[in-house]
Scaffold this active site. Structure first.
Site, PDB file in Angstrom:
ATOM      1  N   ARG A 130      -0.905 109.218  75.541  1.00 19.52           N
ATOM      2  CA  ARG A 130      -0.993 109.191  77.020  1.00 19.52           C
ATOM      3  C   ARG A 130       0.432 109.073  77.530  1.00 19.52           C
ATOM      4  O   ARG A 130       1.117 108.091  77.249  1.00 19.52           O
ATOM      5  CB  ARG A 130      -1.850 108.020  77.500  1.00 19.52           C
ATOM      6  CG  ARG A 130      -1.713 107.766  78.991  1.00 19.52           C
ATOM      7  CD  ARG A 130      -2.743 106.820  79.545  1.00 19.52           C
ATOM      8  NE  ARG A 130      -4.054 107.445  79.584  1.00 19.52           N
ATOM      9  CZ  ARG A 130      -5.089 106.974  80.303  1.00 19.52           C
ATOM     10  NH1 ARG A 130      -4.960 105.874  81.021  1.00 19.52           N
ATOM     11  NH2 ARG A 130      -6.244 107.602  80.299  1.00 19.52           N
ATOM     12  N   HIS A 141      -6.230 115.906  81.839  1.00 15.73           N
ATOM     13  CA  HIS A 141      -6.971 114.792  81.214  1.00 15.73           C
ATOM     14  C   HIS A 141      -8.188 115.392  80.485  1.00 15.73           C
ATOM     15  O   HIS A 141      -9.332 115.179  80.870  1.00 15.73           O
ATOM     16  CB  HIS A 141      -7.403 113.802  82.295  1.00 15.73           C
ATOM     17  CG  HIS A 141      -7.795 112.450  81.773  1.00 15.73           C
ATOM     18  ND1 HIS A 141      -7.742 112.117  80.432  1.00 15.73           N
ATOM     19  CD2 HIS A 141      -8.260 111.346  82.420  1.00 15.73           C
ATOM     20  CE1 HIS A 141      -8.162 110.865  80.282  1.00 15.73           C
ATOM     21  NE2 HIS A 141      -8.473 110.379  81.461  1.00 15.73           N
ATOM     22  N   GLN A 168     -11.363 113.353  79.233  1.00 12.83           N
ATOM     23  CA  GLN A 168     -12.264 112.905  80.292  1.00 12.83           C
ATOM     24  C   GLN A 168     -13.228 114.025  80.686  1.00 12.83           C
ATOM     25  O   GLN A 168     -14.434 113.795  80.846  1.00 12.83           O
ATOM     26  CB  GLN A 168     -11.451 112.457  81.514  1.00 12.83           C
ATOM     27  CG  GLN A 168     -12.303 111.926  82.641  1.00 12.83           C
ATOM     28  CD  GLN A 168     -12.976 110.605  82.300  1.00 12.83           C
ATOM     29  OE1 GLN A 168     -12.314 109.662  81.919  1.00 12.83           O
ATOM     30  NE2 GLN A 168     -14.294 110.540  82.436  1.00 12.83           N
ATOM     31  N   ASP A 217     -11.278 111.450  92.415  1.00 10.35           N
ATOM     32  CA  ASP A 217     -10.406 110.579  91.612  1.00 10.35           C
ATOM     33  C   ASP A 217      -9.486 109.854  92.584  1.00 10.35           C
ATOM     34  O   ASP A 217      -9.466 110.161  93.790  1.00 10.35           O
ATOM     35  CB  ASP A 217      -9.612 111.461  90.621  1.00 10.35           C
ATOM     36  CG  ASP A 217      -8.794 110.674  89.608  1.00 10.35           C
ATOM     37  OD1 ASP A 217      -9.007 109.447  89.480  1.00 10.35           O
ATOM     38  OD2 ASP A 217      -7.923 111.284  88.957  1.00 10.35           O
ATOM     39  N   CYS A 234     -13.804 109.474  87.111  1.00 11.46           N
ATOM     40  CA  CYS A 234     -13.305 109.106  85.772  1.00 11.46           C
ATOM     41  C   CYS A 234     -13.051 107.610  85.636  1.00 11.46           C
ATOM     42  O   CYS A 234     -13.027 107.088  84.535  1.00 11.46           O
ATOM     43  CB  CYS A 234     -12.056 109.904  85.440  1.00 11.46           C
ATOM     44  SG  CYS A 234     -10.641 109.538  86.488  1.00 11.46           S
ATOM     45  N   ARG A 274     -17.158 108.867  76.888  1.00 15.91           N
ATOM     46  CA  ARG A 274     -15.815 109.019  76.322  1.00 15.91           C
ATOM     47  C   ARG A 274     -15.853 108.687  74.829  1.00 15.91           C
ATOM     48  O   ARG A 274     -15.259 109.374  74.003  1.00 15.91           O
ATOM     49  CB  ARG A 274     -14.810 108.085  77.028  1.00 15.91           C
ATOM     50  CG  ARG A 274     -14.482 108.421  78.465  1.00 15.91           C
ATOM     51  CD  ARG A 274     -13.656 109.678  78.600  1.00 15.91           C
ATOM     52  NE  ARG A 274     -12.397 109.608  77.892  1.00 15.91           N
ATOM     53  CZ  ARG A 274     -11.269 109.059  78.363  1.00 15.91           C
ATOM     54  NH1 ARG A 274     -11.243 108.561  79.565  1.00 15.91           N
ATOM     55  NH2 ARG A 274     -10.150 109.059  77.649  1.00 15.91           N
TER      56      ARG A 274
END
Ligand code: CP
Ligand code: NVA
Length: 306
Positions: free
Chosen positions: A104, A131, A134, A220, A260, A288
Site C-alpha cells: 500500500r 484499489h 477492494q 468513497d 469501501c 476482502r
C-alpha cells in the site's frame, strides 16, 4: 514463466477474474464451515504499508494465516524504505525472502518499480491511482447478492479517486456500465484511470441523475489518504455529493449500496443509507478476506481443481 502481479484491475483477464470469483465462493464456503484449507503452508507474505489500514492489513494477515502461511507487516517508519533505500533494491531483497508481497503506497509508479524488480507476485493494496483488491471484493459481493454484474449499472458518486478508477477498469473488463458524478474540477482522468476507451462510463453533472435506474450506488471519502492538504477545499466542493435517501430512491428498487470504508456519515454518505436496508458494507468488507485468499492462491498456485 513471467511472474504474475495484480497491480491494477486489468492485470487479470475476464476469464481469470471469473476463476477468482468462483474460488472466492468455494474458499468462503469452506471457511464458514470451519473446514481447514492450507494450500499455502510454508509460504510467506510480506505486507508493506506506507499508509494507514484496518481492513487491508487484517484481511491479508488473517487470510494468509488461514491458508496455512505466514504474514509479515512492514511499514515505512520502521524499515529502510523510510530512510531512502531505493524501492528497486528493496524489491530485490524482499522478494528473495518471501513468496508474495502486498504493497500500500502513494504513486502507482512506486509499486510498478517494485514489481519490475520482484521475483515473486506483487499485489496492490491501494495506491493513489487504484484499489483493485477492494473492487475484487465489491464485485464478489454484488455477484453473491444479486448475480452477474455484466450489463448492470454502477453509480459512482464523489471523487474520481483510486476506487473510481478501478471501477472504470472493471467495467471495461466485465462489461458493465458506470454512471459517474463528480464535482467540477474532480472529473475522471481517463489516462490516469488507464482505460481502453470511454464506452463503459457516462458522466453526469447532477449526482441524482447518475443514480437513476442504477443497480448499485457507491461512493468513497471526499479526501483520500495523501490528499489531506486539500481537505478544506474538498469539503466545500463535495457538499452536494452526499449519497442520501433521495439518490437511493431513484436507483432501482433492489439497488445495493457499497462503500469501501472507512466512511464519514454526514459527508459522502447519509447515515440512513449506509445503515439502511440496501447497504451491504459489512459483507463487502468481509469479502476482502475471501477474495484476497482466492487471489493469493491463484497468483501462487495457478488454477487448481479442488
Ligand atoms: N477499504 C480499505 O482498504 O480499508 P483500510 O484502509 O482499512 O485497509
Ligand atoms: N480512497 C480512499 C480509500 C481508503 C480505503 C483512500 O485512498 O484513502
Amino acid at each position: 514463466m513471467a511472474v504474475k502481479h495484480f497491480l491494477q484491475f486489468r492485470d487479470l483477464t475476464r476469464d481469470e477474474l471469473g476463476y477468482v470469483f468462483q474460488r472466492t465462493r468455494i474458499i468462503k464456503e469452506r471457511f464458514k464451515h470451519y473446514q481447514p484449507y492450507h494450500p499455502l503452508a510454508d509460504r510467506t507474505l510480506a505486507m508493506i504499508f506506507e499508509k494507514s489500514s484496518t481492513r487491508t492489513r487484517l484481511s491479508f494477515e488473517a487470510g494468509m494465516h488461514q491458508l496455512g502461511g505466514a504474514a509479515i507487516y512492514l511499514n515505512t517508519r520502521d524499515t529502510q524504505l523510510g530512510r531512502g533505500e531505493p524501492v528497486e533494491d528493496a524489491a530485490e531483497v524482499i522478494s528473495r525472502m518471501v513468496d508474495i508481497v502486498m504493497i500500500r503506497t502513494f504513486e502507482q509508479d512506486i509499486i510498478e518499480r517494485f514489481a519490475a524488480h520482484s521475483r515473486v507476485p506483487v499485489i496492490n493494496g491501494l495506491t493513489n491511482e487504484y484499489h483493485p483488491c477492494q473492487i475484487l471484493a465489491d464485485i464478489c459481493t454484488y455477484i453473491e447478492t444479486r448475480g452477474p454484474i455484466q450489463g448492470k449499472t454502477v453509480a459512482w458518486i464523489g471523487d474520481s479517486n483510486n476506487m473510481c478508477n478501478t471501477w472504470l477498469q472493471a467495467a471495461e473488463i466485465l462489461d458493465f456500465n458506470v454512471h459517474v458524478s463528480t464535482p467540477p474540477g474532480y472529473e475522471v482522468e481517463p489516462e490516469r484511470a488507464n482505460l481502453f476507451g470511454t464506452d463503459h462510463y457516462q458522466s453526469f453533472a447532477d449526482p441524482i441523475d447518475a443514480c437513476r435506474a442504477a443497480d448499485l450506488v457507491t461512493t468513497d471519502v471526499w479526501t483520500s489518504m495523501g490528499f489531506e492538504a486539500e481537505n478544506a477545499a474538498r469539503q466545500k466542493a463535495f457538499a452536494d455529493w452526499q449519497v442520501d435517501a433521495d439518490m437511493m430512491r431513484v436507483a432501482r428498487s433492489d439497488a445495493l449500496f457499497m462503500h469501501c470504508l472507512p466512511a464519514h456519515r454526514g459527508e459522502e454518505v447519509a447515515a440512513e443509507v449506509i445503515d439502511g436496508p440496501q447497504s451491504v458494507v459489512w459483507e463487502e468488507a468481509a469479502n476482502r478476506l475471501h477474495a484476497q485468499k482466492a487471489l493469493m492462491e491463484y497468483l501462487l498456485l495457478g488454477r487448481i481443481e479442488k
